[in-house]
Structure formats: structure tokens, C-alpha cells
Design an enzyme around this catalytic site. Structure first.
Site, PDB file in Angstrom:
ATOM      1  N   HIS B  66       0.917  -1.213   0.067  1.00  0.00           N
ATOM      2  CA  HIS B  66       0.109  -0.039   0.103  1.00  0.00           C
ATOM      3  C   HIS B  66       0.721   1.333   0.033  1.00  0.00           C
ATOM      4  CE1 HIS B  66      -3.567  -2.246   0.695  1.00  0.00           C
ATOM      5  NE2 HIS B  66      -2.953  -2.996   1.383  1.00  0.00           N
ATOM      6  N   LEU B  67       0.974   1.886  -1.085  1.00  0.00           N
ATOM      7  CA  LEU B  67       1.773   3.231  -1.216  1.00  0.00           C
ATOM      8  C   LEU B  67       1.078   4.263  -0.859  1.00  0.00           C
ATOM      9  CD1 LEU B  67       3.696   2.202  -4.632  1.00  0.00           C
ATOM     10  CD2 LEU B  67       4.521   2.119  -2.067  1.00  0.00           C
ATOM     11  N   ASN B  98      -6.508   0.633  -3.123  1.00  0.00           N
ATOM     12  CA  ASN B  98      -7.370   1.178  -1.879  1.00  0.00           C
ATOM     13  C   ASN B  98      -6.725   2.658  -1.829  1.00  0.00           C
ATOM     14  OD1 ASN B  98      -5.278   0.024  -0.737  1.00  0.00           O
ATOM     15  ND2 ASN B  98      -6.728  -0.241   1.181  1.00  0.00           N
ATOM     16  N   HIS B 183      -8.996 -10.518  -1.353  1.00  0.00           N
ATOM     17  CA  HIS B 183      -9.062 -10.443   0.074  1.00  0.00           C
ATOM     18  C   HIS B 183     -10.138 -11.259   0.506  1.00  0.00           C
ATOM     19  CE1 HIS B 183      -8.893  -7.700   3.946  1.00  0.00           C
ATOM     20  NE2 HIS B 183     -10.017  -8.538   4.005  1.00  0.00           N
ATOM     21  N   HIS B 236      -2.906 -12.479   1.338  1.00  0.00           N
ATOM     22  CA  HIS B 236      -2.525 -12.719   2.791  1.00  0.00           C
ATOM     23  C   HIS B 236      -3.207 -13.974   3.510  1.00  0.00           C
ATOM     24  CE1 HIS B 236      -6.190 -10.201   2.759  1.00  0.00           C
ATOM     25  NE2 HIS B 236      -5.513  -9.172   2.661  1.00  0.00           N
ATOM     26  N   ASP B 309       2.046  -6.873   2.508  1.00  0.00           N
ATOM     27  CA  ASP B 309       1.028  -6.068   2.922  1.00  0.00           C
ATOM     28  C   ASP B 309       1.285  -4.854   3.644  1.00  0.00           C
ATOM     29  OD1 ASP B 309      -1.576  -5.150   3.228  1.00  0.00           O
ATOM     30  OD2 ASP B 309      -2.317  -6.775   4.451  1.00  0.00           O
ATOM     31  N   HIS B 313       0.230   3.398   8.471  1.00  0.00           N
ATOM     32  CA  HIS B 313      -0.719   4.149   9.303  1.00  0.00           C
ATOM     33  C   HIS B 313       0.057   5.396  10.178  1.00  0.00           C
ATOM     34  CE1 HIS B 313      -4.418   2.233   7.506  1.00  0.00           C
ATOM     35  NE2 HIS B 313      -3.764   1.089   7.943  1.00  0.00           N
TER      36      HIS B 313
END
Lengths: 314, 432
Positions: B66-67, B98, B183, B236, B309, B313
Site C-alpha cells: 500500500h503506497l 485502495n 482479500h 494474505h 501487505d 498508518h
């Protein structure tokens, strides 16, 4: 009331990590504080000058009032900080609330919060001693202490007793703390309720699990009924309260399965006619109001031990 | 572009089952030679790097990153995320869709591709949404997404709950040769439970979701794969039941692949007992039985790939109560060391590990790299398998700090990461 007590904890976050000696210390001390409620002047100077904040971020009447009275009887200055009046409803995080309270240098913070681990989180951002007054589904240690105190008073001991906890075990922090405390003190603990309200793997806590309450009640010395926690979405776990009462409610007929001298307890608030029949709640075996009285005494003991009380009570 | 000669390392190339101590010459963005005693290059700025005692492997490829760009650059962006990837030994990352807004149309994909070209330290392969807005209702424009650069589709973070939508997604994606990455989570069954349901969640009082929330969705999807013949990849994998289902599906000959994260390989739900929000991740950390199952499955190939993954955050999402915390942890800069821990414990061979971290991801998505065969792209990672270090997220290239491994002693790390013949990351002492 002098001398060293076997209590080395800075906080009271749960029962799980307390030793038998620490539990016994609190219970013994609570027993002595019980007498203060009978005095004309219900106050001792033990915690004079100490500040106790009741940080109640989830609705509570009984527990908050009990802690408030406990603090006042020890002459501490008690302040209530409740969800509706607080900054949390304006979007402040728990950590910011903690840091702001810390800046006011309280000695003890009593926290009630809807989520597990919140009391532990508080300890990382505040210098005061923290008392967990219920964190989500996790623990409610002072309830377990007052339950143990009540059982010990009525049965003369805890070791060797069979205690049956019935109802919404999965959502119940009371059940968890009771299981930890009563097992440590030597009781056999059974849990019972519809299988949909028993947590997966509950046996790993060292209890016997029953999905009907009758066999769990057989030969029990103590019966603890729990409220259905509809606010934690327990509603989807059984058809309705009518059927629940029919199969899982404690009525006189079911109570007769327990020992003739069995006592009935409930942490409150009760849903009369759902998990407990009014005739049982008000009956001769009910010790529910004694639990409430002992709650104040046990909380006094906890505040005393954490607040560094040292002066004589007498 | 100057030549680079990597002198004297142990070259491990799973694509050719090659394991020998030889030199590797990189020239013009390609692997020009893999042989003993290659002559030092003589061109201007040519470098000879001594890698004796180190492992030279095809650049690691992360199927699941997730970039956060566009939309949540305060957590991560393409520049910091790819810098973290390079520092972790990755030469390519697949960017999950996302973002905000989600990558469900070519404008977003094109932005990501352009930003990666401008500031990316490693190759970036966008993954597009399966459904518009990740809502699980209408299919996204998969044809245009692919044209703009997407290499697969996924609604990652959300499961495609509607069986009919999933069926049509598999069929439609199949026509474009796009892999569908699921997912897998039955959201009714999981009900956002922040912990794995079992003795630990019962003890610590966290709301929980059963492993069946994952495996039930995988079981459904495998029936849809049988119906449609489409290629399907489980993101995952976290539990023993999913491993069993994938193993059976492979035996049936279904076109299914899957991945596991380093944290599901190395942590159990006991890690949640202190309510450290960096252990809040979805799927949740599982039981020790599940950890043993995914380790075994990685070693025997049932699980095809390791994927991080990597989910950055900020403190805004993480310095809160456990149940309120955002799901995810950062993984790019710890993945290699954690997986090398499995090698050090003799749970997997180096050859198999780098197959799972490079060759297999390249094969699953049809990407360049994954091999050091002469003529292939010069995407190379040099690993010091013995280097010891303490995990200190404050020193990470990632913009976020949410790692449950902070303070842990690590053994093994990337010392040099080369992308298309350019040095993307080098330990300071290594290259002058």
C-alpha cells in the site's frame, strides 16, 4: 489499619495478573472498610488531599456511584468526568484526554471504557494509578472482588465451592474477571448459556462450559446471573428475550437444582423477567444488594492500596 | 549507465535452480554475465563491488504493497514507499488500489505510473479495483486499467461478498488475462472483529473473528474458479483451513495461487495481548497452529509467495484504542529479515525462500525479473544473511512507524538493491 500490605501493583487493570495474596489483601481490607458504612460519620481521613478522577466514557450509574462514595468515605477529592460532558464526544482521543488529566496531577484515575485494553493504554500516558472499572469485554476487576467478598462472607470460604455463571458470557467482562478471581481462590467455575453466547475456547480459561443451564446448576453453591448485553449486539445471538427467559432464565424451579443453601448473585443492572425471575431476585437466597454494599467497601480497599493510604482507619 | 560487477558472492537463482559462488556482471540494464572470475569492467564509472560472503539474488518482488498515493500521502507516498522497498531489498512492488479515490479508473493508474517514473526508487506495478469504488457492485473498467498499466485486479481491504459479482469479475478478468486477487473475508462472519477468535481473544476480551471468515470465502471462490476457469490469487493467507483448501484446489488442478505475509509467518495472536495497535491487522494474527500451517505451506510450495501487505498508518490512526485502530502494519523494511529467520531456523532453504520472494511473484503476474539468467533485467538484491541489527522504525524510509517488530533483534538484511542496473539502495559503507 497499619503495616505493610501484600500489594505491589501500581494499577488495578485486571484480576488475571493478581496473585492470591494480593486478592486476599484486598478482600481482607474490604472486610474492615465495610464497618465504616455503619458509622454515623461515614468518613475516614485516609486519602485526604488525594485526587480521584472517575473517567467514565461508557454509561454507568452503579459502578460510578460506588467509586464516588468509596473515594468520599476515604476523604479523597473525587471528580466525575463522563462521556456526555467530555471532550471525547468532541473528537478528542483517549491519549489526549489522559495527557490533559495528567497535567492536573490526579493521584488515581478510575476508567470505564467501551473497548478492551483502554485502561492499559491509559497507564502509558498518565502518572496516576489507574483502576479499570470495566474495559469492553475484557475485565471488571472490582466487580470480581466484590463478588468474591460476597461469596466469602456468605459461604465462609471460596475454596472448593462450585460457582455457576449463567448468561451472556461472551460479552461479559464480569464473567472474565470472576473466572480469574474465583479460580485463583480455589473455586470450581462453570459457565452456562446458549452456545451462541459462550466464547470459542472458553474452556481454556479453566472452566466447564454448558450450553443448557440445568446441568450447570446441579449442585452449585453459588449462581451468578448475567445480563444480556443488547448494547454489545447480543440480540442476534438468540431469537428473543421471551425464548431466552424460557430456556435460560433463572426461575425457582431451576434454582432448586442447585444446593439448598446456594446463593444467587447478579452484577446488575438486572433485566427482571429475562435472565432472572423477580421471585428469585427478591427471594431469600438473593444476595444481590449485599453485593452492592460490599462494592463500596472493596473499592475503598482498592483506592486505599493504590492511593498510598497509610493513616489509621480507627 | 555504468557497468557493475558483483564480485565473489553466492549467487542464488531459483529460476534456474542455480546456487554457486560466482561473479555477476550488469551492463545496460541487463544481466550480462554470471560466471567465475569475470574480468573487471573498464568503462567510465564502472564499479566492482566485493560481495564475498553475501548472497546475490534476483530482486525481491512484493505482490502486495500500500503506497497510499494518491490521497493519503501523510501515511506514505510513492517516493517514500519505494525508498522503503529498495531499503528492504525489493526491486518491484505491486501497489494496491485502495487509494483515495480508489484506483478503479485509468486516470488514477496513469497518475501512479507517472509518479513512479518521476520519484520511484523501484518498479511500481499498479493493481486496479475489481469493482468500481471497491463497492462490490459494478465491475471496474478492467480493460482500460490494464492498458494504463495495471497488472491485476483486487478490491483489497474489502472482499467481493456478492457471489454473482465475483463470478462475473472472474469471467471478465479472464478475458483480459488479468489475475483476480481476493482479500478473502466473509464480512458478515468477521463483523470487523479486531482479533482472531480463540482462547487468546477470550482471555483478553477483544472482539474477534473466526478463521472460518477467511476460509469460508476461499471455499466459495474456489468453486467459482472451477466454474469460470479464471486465475485466482488469495491475498494474505492466514489460517490452516485456507492452506488446506488451496492445497486441495491445486491438487484438483485449479489455477489458484496465494501469498502469506511475514507477520503471519512469525507472530501469533499472543502478540495482541498487550493491545499494541501495531498488531491490529486484517486478517488478524492467528493461533500457533495456523502459524505452523502457513510456514509448512510456504516451504512445500502450497503458498506460492511471500507478500508484505505493507500498510502504513500514521499515529492519528494508531495511537487510539485497539478496536478503533486502523488495520495494518508496515512490512517492506522487515520482510527480508523476518523471512531469513525462517532460513536460519532451517524451516525453508534459501533457494525456496527467494523463489517465494522473487521468482514466484514474477511468474504469477508475468513480470520481468525473478531471475538472474543472462539477458534478464538487472534487478538484483545483495543480501547479508548474517548482519545483525535492532529494528528501529524511526530510522525507516517509510513515512509511517506502525511496526510490531520495533526493538526486535534481526539477523540478515539487504545491503544493495539494484533496479535495471541502477543502484536504488546501498548500505553506506558498501559503495563509495
Amino acid at each position: 489499619m497499619k503495616g505493610p500490605h501484600a500489594f505491589a501493583q501500581k494499577h488495578l487493570l485486571g484480576v488475571e495478573h493478581l496473585s492470591v495474596e494480593e486478592l486476599t489483601t484486598i478482600l481482607d481490607l474490604g472486610e474492615r472498610f465495610l464497618e465504616i458504612a455503619e458509622r454515623p460519620i461515614k468518613k475516614v481521613p485516609t486519602l485526604r488531599g488525594k485526587t480521584v478522577i472517575n473517567l467514565f466514557l461508557e454509561p454507568s450509574t452503579r459502578t460510578r456511584t460506588s467509586f464516588e462514595i468509596a473515594a468520599k468515605r476515604l476523604s479523597a477529592d473525587g471528580i466525575n468526568f463522563t462521556a456526555s460532558a467530555s471532550a471525547t464526544t468532541k473528537g478528542e482521543t483517549l491519549i489526549d484526554t489522559a495527557m490533559n488529566l495528567d497535567a492536573m496531577s490526579p493521584d488515581i484515575v478510575v476508567i470505564r471504557h467501551a473497548q478492551a485494553g483502554s485502561a492499559e493504554l491509559l497507564t502509558k500516558h498518565i502518572r496516576a494509578a489507574v483502576v479499570n472499572a470495566g474495559d469492553g469485554q475484557h475485565e471488571h476487576p472490582t466487580q470480581a472482588l466484590l463478588d468474591a467478598s460476597t461469596i466469602r462472607a456468605h459461604k465462609g470460604k471460596i475454596e472448593g465451592l462450585t460457582v455457576t455463571i449463567c448468561g451472556d458470557i461472551d460479552h461479559s467482562r464480569v464473567a472474565r474477571s470472576d473466572i480469574f478471581a474465583l479460580r485463583k481462590l480455589g473455586a470450581k467455575v462453570r459457565v452456562a448459556g446458549p452456545r451462541s453466547l459462550l466464547p470459542l475456547g472458553v474452556e481454556s480459561l479453566g472452566v466447564e462450559a454448558f450450553d443448557r443451564i440445568e446441568p450447570a446448576l446441579e449442585g452449585a453453591d453459588v449462581v451468578i446471573m448475567l445480563r444480556i448485553q443488547l448494547e454489545r449486539k447480543a440480540g442476534g445471538r438468540f431469537p428473543n428475550t421471551r425464548e431466552y427467559a424460557r430456556y435460560f432464565g433463572l426461575n425457582p424451579r431451576r434454582l432448586n437444582l442447585a444446593k439448598p443453601d446456594a446463593i444467587v448473585m447478579h452484577p446488575g443492572p438486572m433485566n427482571r423477567g429475562v435472565e432472572i425471575d423477580p421471585s428469585v431476585a427478591d427471594g431469600p437466597r438473593s444476595v444481590i444488594l449485599d453485593q452492592v454494599a460490599r462494592g463500596v467497601a472493596v473499592r475503598m480497599a482498592v483506592l486505599y492500596l493504590l492511593g498510598g493510604g497509610s493513616e489509621a482507619v480507627e | 549507465m555504468a557497468d557493475i560487477l558483483l564480485r565473489g558472492g553466492r549467487v542464488i537463482d531459483p529460476a534456474r535452480n542455480f546456487d554457486a559462488t560466482v561473479d555477476v556482471l550488469l551492463r545496460d540494464g541487463k544481466v550480462a554475465g554470471v560466471d567465475a572470475d569475470l574480468p573487471a569492467p573498464t568503462g567510465k564509472d564502472a564499479q566492482v563491488i566485493d560481495v564475498h560472503g553475501k548472497w546475490v539474488v534476483p530482486g525481491l518482488i512484493d505482490l502486495h504493497t500500500h503506497l497510499r498515493e494518491p490521497g493519503q500521502e501523510y501515511k506514505e507516498n510513492i517516493e517514500t514507499g519505494t525508498a522503503a522497498a529498495a531499503a528492504g531489498g525489493f526491486t518491484a512492488v505491486c501497489a494496491m488500489p485502495n487509494t483515495v479515490p480508489p484506483n478503479d479508473n485509468r486516470a488514477i493508474t496513469e497518475l501512479m505510473v507517472r509518479r513512479a517514473r518521476e520519484v520511484g526508487a523501484v518498479r511500481v506495478y499498479p493493481i486496479g479495483c475489481i469493482t468500481q469504488g471497491q463497492k462490490g457492485e459494478n465491475l471496474s473498467e478492467m480493460g482500460e486499467l490494464q492498458e494504463a498499466g495495471c497488472v491485476a485486479v483486487s478490491d483489497d481491504g474489502k472482499s467481493v461478498m456478492n457471489s454473482e459479482v465475483m463470478r462475473r469479475a472472474l469471467e471478465y478478468a479472464r478475458g483480459f488475462g488479468l489475475l483476480v486477487i481476493q482479500h478473502a473475508e466473509d464480512c458478515n462472519l468477521s463483523a470487523n472483529g479486531p482479533a482472531h477468535e480463540g482462547p487468546v481473544s477470550t482471555r483478553i476480551g477483544l472482539r474477534s473473528q473466526p478463521a472460518a471468515a477467511e476460509s469460508a470465502m476461499v471455499a466459495r471462490d474456489l468453486e467459482l474458479v472451477a466454474l469460470t476457469g479464471a486465475r485466482y490469487h488469495v491475498a494474505h493467507v492466514s489460517c490452516a483451513e485456507t492452506v488446506r483448501l488451496v492445497r486441495e484446489a491445486k491438487r484438483r488442478g485449479l489455477p489458484v495461487t496465494c501469498e502469506v505475509t511475514p507477520h503471519h509467518l512469525t507472530l501469533t495472536d499472543e502478540a495482541c495481548a498487550g493491545y499494541d495497535t501495531s498488531t491490529r491487522v486484517n486478517p488478524p494474527l492467528r493461533s500457533d497452529k495456523d502459524v505452523l500451517a502457513v510456514r509448512e505451506a510456504l516451504a512445500d510450495g502450497t503458498i506460492d509467495a511471500v507478500a508484505t501487505d505493507h500498510a502504513p498508518h500514521s499515529s492519528v490512526e494508531k495511537d487510539v484504542e485497539f478496536e478503533q485502530a486502523a488495520c495494518g502494519l508496515i512490512g517492506l523494511e522487515t520482510a527480508l529479515a523476518l523471512c531469513l529467520g525462517l532460513v536460519h531456523a532451517n524451516l525453508i532453504s534459501p533457494m525456496a525462500l527467494f523463489e517465494r520472494m522473487s521468482t514466484a511473484p514474477a511468474r504469477i503476474l508475468g513480470l520481468v525479473g525473478g531471475t538472474l539468467a543472462p539477458g534478464s533485467v538487472a534487478d538484483v538484491t545483495v543480501v547479508d544473511p548474517q548482519a545483525t541489527w535492532i529494528c528501529d522504525p524511526s530510522r525507516f524510509r517509510s513515512r509511517s512507524r506502525n511496526s510490531p517488530f520495533a526493538g526486535r533483534s534481526m539477523r540478515g538484511r539487504a545491503m544493495l538493491t539494484i533496479v535495471a542496473g541502477h543502484i536504488a539502495f546501498a548500505e553506506e559503507k558498501l559503495v563509495g
